[in-house]
Write a protein that holds these residues in place. Sequence first.
Motif: not given
Length: 530
Positions: A267-268, A271, A425-426
């Motif tokens: 996930s994430d 970033r 995002s994932s």
Amino acid sequence: MKHVLFSLALALSSPAEAQNLLHQPTNSSPPAAMPQQILDRIDDPFFNVAIKASPQPRSLGETLNALLAGGQSDFESFVVDEQIGRPQTSTPECGGALHRMVISLTGTHAATGTVLSGNVFIAVFLAPTGPVGDLEVLAWDQTNGVYNYYKLEGGSWRFRNSSADLLSSSASDLGNGCLACHVNGGPIMKEFAFPWNHWHGLPNTFEATYLRPGPLSWPVANTDLLKQRFTGAQILEVTVQSSLQRFANRLITDNLETAADGSVTISDLPRLIDSLFMPTELNLGSSNKKSGLDGGGLTQIAGGALNIPDSFFVNIAQMRDIELPAFQGQGLVTEVFTPGNLGPTVAEYQDVLEEFDIKTECMPGRDTLFAWFGTEASEFDRRMVERLNRHGIVDDDLVAAALAVDVETPLFSGPRASLLAHVPSSVSAPNQALLATALRDAVIASLEADPDKSEAETEFLALLQSDAMAELDRRVRDYIARTKGKLADSAERAQHLRDLYARLIENRKDFLRSDISGNLAEFPGLFPSQ
């Protein structure tokens, strides 16, 4: 057994007494009582050893005494300043009279068994007579996977923030302390590799001999704070590198989740992977040779050719990490693009500096001590991409495809940065070994679904659907050959050197105006300017 620096003995106390710690997450927020939910969560060595002490330490000496108590720990001192090699000719505005000292703890706290090595860093300004001003502390919290930031200001300790929360605050809120420079939350060295511009380092680099004991030294050099503990940036580099690798690992693993059926989700992702597409931090680097044009009288005019660092031309660190064939067998040399006598001679370099009317603000010369001083990709960004690769989340071809887009702009590439929008995002996969394929397929699907692809997006898609590593290798080899060809051609050489230096000037300007790096310019003399 190592001895304790200061005689004051500090006992540990109960966690409740850590309520003396104040909370000030930004410069604009007034210090307040620590929220209990944050206080209950903190578990770093500095908090456990020093903040829980009764009474709490209120100076650098008392702080070191608390950490060194029991004789199983010690520290190393490092000093950085933008005029570190020549304080006798500097003004307070340009450095020299006030340096920054970084203290890295080593060993284990005897009473608690707390490991201090690589886990606690202290920063303080250093005057000729000793430390001055506020203390700042960076401490690794293994339980929570974050770095915690503390500041001793106005006689009280303040918990400023943790690395998990830094991205929610603006640079102006964070102010001019450690938080404003540690934009990703981990330890930094803005001049990370040899010759460690502005750090006390190896002989013949920026060696601050006046900080070693002697009759003509600064008085602080003859104290236990420096003597026998004062060492060079090459030692700190190793500690910071291992710390960043650990930090990157934790950022990644905290976002990896394995389900009961063995499937894995990361996930994430935007970033975590943004370091592949844009700089999230910046380092500074230079030629490994001195031009002698700094005007400080420390060096003679250099003989032979000066090299331009390879990091100026490409993101060579990330390319080496994926073992790009173009750089195999090169070791750690920094003269691939300007080997041998192809780099500028001192006379040619001086001509370029004079043509651009380059001056140093704090010195009478036209250059930094080491030539071609400018920006390069950060060690944090390198470690994030390398760790994502090692964890099997990104494969070599995805890294190569991103680097191949606008390959000749290793840092401030708008086209490459725009590609991050296609990272989901994932992603999930039946097992971790298939995550990289799942991520690449998701990026390809996003690019294919975009009806208005830019030139960079079209190129990125084509690279992902082909042998990206081979294409990156071809582009880099071509770039090296073209650079060497222009520098070897007497008709093109002078203009090409001017073009390259013009790019260096723009990179310096980008560094100074960027939110991720502008605060690292602590004095006006960082870069020679027009």
